[in-house]
Motif scaffolding. Structure first.
Motif, PDB file in Angstrom:
ATOM      1  N   ILE A 279       0.820  -1.202   0.000  1.00 34.27           N
ATOM      2  CA  ILE A 279       0.000   0.000   0.000  1.00 34.27           C
ATOM      3  C   ILE A 279       0.859   1.260   0.000  1.00 34.27           C
ATOM      4  CG2 ILE A 279      -1.650   1.345   1.362  1.00 34.27           C
ATOM      5  CD1 ILE A 279      -2.983  -0.927  -0.030  1.00 34.27           C
ATOM      6  N   GLU A 280       1.876   1.292   0.834  1.00 31.99           N
ATOM      7  CA  GLU A 280       2.726   2.490   0.957  1.00 31.99           C
ATOM      8  C   GLU A 280       3.433   2.794  -0.355  1.00 31.99           C
ATOM      9  OE1 GLU A 280       1.738   3.502   4.851  1.00 31.99           O
ATOM     10  OE2 GLU A 280       3.031   4.569   3.433  1.00 31.99           O
ATOM     11  N   ALA A 283       0.985   3.820  -3.202  1.00 31.74           N
ATOM     12  CA  ALA A 283       0.456   5.168  -2.982  1.00 31.74           C
ATOM     13  C   ALA A 283       1.456   6.223  -3.460  1.00 31.74           C
ATOM     14  CB  ALA A 283       0.116   5.374  -1.519  1.00 31.74           C
ATOM     15  N   SER A 287       0.773   8.971  -6.497  1.00 26.62           N
ATOM     16  CA  SER A 287       0.495  10.279  -5.897  1.00 26.62           C
ATOM     17  C   SER A 287       0.472  11.419  -6.903  1.00 26.62           C
ATOM     18  CB  SER A 287       1.517  10.578  -4.798  1.00 26.62           C
ATOM     19  OG  SER A 287       2.827  10.598  -5.348  1.00 26.62           O
ATOM     20  N   ILE A 292      -5.392  11.145  -3.712  1.00 25.12           N
ATOM     21  CA  ILE A 292      -5.359   9.829  -3.077  1.00 25.12           C
ATOM     22  C   ILE A 292      -5.848   9.913  -1.641  1.00 25.12           C
ATOM     23  CG2 ILE A 292      -3.771   8.110  -2.087  1.00 25.12           C
ATOM     24  CD1 ILE A 292      -2.223   8.089  -4.594  1.00 25.12           C
ATOM     25  N   HIS A 293      -6.696   8.956  -1.254  1.00 24.71           N
ATOM     26  CA  HIS A 293      -7.028   8.717   0.146  1.00 24.71           C
ATOM     27  C   HIS A 293      -6.472   7.344   0.477  1.00 24.71           C
ATOM     28  CE1 HIS A 293      -9.370   8.948   3.916  1.00 24.71           C
ATOM     29  NE2 HIS A 293      -9.385   7.627   3.781  1.00 24.71           N
ATOM     30  N   GLN A 294      -5.726   7.266   1.548  1.00 19.02           N
ATOM     31  CA  GLN A 294      -5.016   6.031   1.868  1.00 19.02           C
ATOM     32  C   GLN A 294      -5.205   5.663   3.333  1.00 19.02           C
ATOM     33  OE1 GLN A 294      -0.803   6.536   1.438  1.00 19.02           O
ATOM     34  NE2 GLN A 294      -0.313   4.650   2.531  1.00 19.02           N
ATOM     35  N   ASN A 295      -5.421   4.369   3.584  1.00 14.23           N
ATOM     36  CA  ASN A 295      -5.311   3.849   4.939  1.00 14.23           C
ATOM     37  C   ASN A 295      -4.554   2.536   4.868  1.00 14.23           C
ATOM     38  OD1 ASN A 295      -7.215   1.783   4.286  1.00 14.23           O
ATOM     39  ND2 ASN A 295      -8.911   3.155   4.807  1.00 14.23           N
ATOM     40  N   ILE A 299      -6.144   1.904  -1.043  1.00  8.99           N
ATOM     41  CA  ILE A 299      -5.883   3.205  -1.654  1.00  8.99           C
ATOM     42  C   ILE A 299      -7.103   3.570  -2.484  1.00  8.99           C
ATOM     43  CG2 ILE A 299      -4.450   4.489  -3.296  1.00  8.99           C
ATOM     44  CD1 ILE A 299      -2.238   2.399  -2.734  1.00  8.99           C
ATOM     45  N   SER A 300      -7.601   4.789  -2.341  1.00  9.80           N
ATOM     46  CA  SER A 300      -8.672   5.294  -3.184  1.00  9.80           C
ATOM     47  C   SER A 300      -8.100   6.436  -4.018  1.00  9.80           C
ATOM     48  CB  SER A 300      -9.841   5.796  -2.328  1.00  9.80           C
ATOM     49  OG  SER A 300     -10.849   6.358  -3.159  1.00  9.80           O
ATOM     50  N   LYS A 312      -5.391  -4.161  -0.388  1.00 10.55           N
ATOM     51  CA  LYS A 312      -4.097  -4.767  -0.071  1.00 10.55           C
ATOM     52  C   LYS A 312      -3.939  -6.145  -0.708  1.00 10.55           C
ATOM     53  CE  LYS A 312      -1.115  -5.706   3.926  1.00 10.55           C
ATOM     54  NZ  LYS A 312      -1.032  -5.682   5.408  1.00 10.55           N
TER      55      LYS A 312
END
Length: 336
Positions: A279-280, A283, A287, A292-295, A299-300, A312
């Motif tokens: 994910i990291e 993202a 970028s 981007i919205h990330q948790n 990733i959105s 993930k």
């Protein structure tokens, strides 16, 4: 906390013995939408020992009208449904062991989760996974309680492997409209009515009161004041590939499983990736493409005029198109 379940224990068909049995049982809910959240909340309030929940989606604003465990905060954070559900369920009953699985259920990844499951509750919204579960519960000899709802109509049926007709038998004999909540809507009382029928059967199975199980299919239309129970005994077929004399479990084969699918009524294509993603790192790569919205789970990405959500486990939702070809192109552009 000593009297937490006292009102339930006072009910003679359950009693102390039944409550002790409930505490030792493990239930799997497949789907964490309207039916799934309501079933899950009822189970943790009942005092189930272990609850497993599987769902592939995340919380959106349109869910809040009927999916009772979720909040506006969950929606803003785009939390996966099973993560948000587990958070709220643990606040209701911290003594219940809750396992949450963010994944698109397949015969491959669900099978290993069934080894100690006592009961499966169908709370899904598509027939691909329903037929997979139908084969799996017969293969593993686990009861499953079917439920579906749309508009003001709903139905429920208790499937007992080797005893009752299976889901395939049931749907071969029962007209299905093909309507979805996204196409014709749904009212909240419809959800609650289906869950009430499901949970009544759940309790009977958990306390092992098999004589009280409902043997008929229940269908209803709350708006038009209709309610029917239908004897489905004759629907069971000796030649059924799932519950017949020589089962082949056709829905568990690789060729029968959807790899890319249009999510009905949502103008969205889902693609099942072949590998997990970091994910990291992803993202950072994306970028400079869009907002981007990330948790830690997904990733959105706003990829005008589309919105792309990457989980993930490698699964991708491409909102804004129902074209598999277009979705495939976007997928390769973003994920490779």
């Amino acid at each position: 906390m000593n009297d937490r379940y006292s009102r339930q224990v006072l009910y003679k068909p359950i009693g102390v013995s039944g409550q002790n049995k409930i505490r030792k049982k493990h239930v799997l809910i497949i789907g964490c939408g309207a039916l799934g959240t309501a079933n899950a909340e009822s189970l943790v309030r009942t005092g189930i020992g272990k609850l497993s929940i599987i769902d592939r989606d995340y919380v959106e604003a349109s869910n809040l009208q009927r999916q009772q465990l979720f909040t506006e905060e969950d929606c803003l954070n785009k939390l996966p449904k099973v993560i948000a559900a587990k958070k709220h369920l643990q606040r209701i009953n911290s003594s219940v062991l809750i396992e949450s699985y963010i994944m698109d259920g397949t015969s491959t990844n669900i099978g290993p989760l069934l080894h100690d499951v006592d009961l499966v509750i169908d709370s899904t919204d598509n027939f691909d996974i329903r037929f997979i579960m139908n084969d799996l519960v017969h293969q593993y000899n686990i009861p499953m309680i079917f439920g579906s709802c749309v508009g003001s109509t709903g139905m429920s049926f208790t499937i007992l492997p080797h005893e009752t007709p299976c889901l395939q038998c049931l749907l071969d004999s029962t007209p299905v409209s093909g309507a979805t909540c996204d196409s014709v809507g749904i009212i909240n009382p419809t959800v609650q009515m289906v869950v009430a029928h499901q949970q009544a059967e759940v309790l009977k199975l958990l306390v092992e009161d098999y004589q009280s199980l409902r043997t008929k299919l229940v269908t209803f239309d709350l708006w038009n004041n209709l309610y029917h129970t239908i004897d489905m005994t004759r629907s069971k077929k000796d030649t059924c590939p799932t519950c017949g004399e020589n089962p082949s479990y056709p829905n568990l084969t690789y060729d029968s499983q959807t790899k890319m699918e249009v999510l009905c009524g949502r103008n969205t294509v889902q693609i099942r990736g072949k590998r997990e993603v970091n994910i990291e790192e992803l993202a950072k790569q994306l970028s400079n493409i869009g907002t981007i919205h990330q948790n830690e789970f997904l990733i959105s990405l706003e990829y005008e005029p589309y919105r792309v959500v990457i989980f993930k486990d490698g699964r991708v939702l491409i909102h804004g198109t129902d074209s598999m070809e277009k979705a495939r192109n976007i997928y390769y552009q973003l994920v490779g």
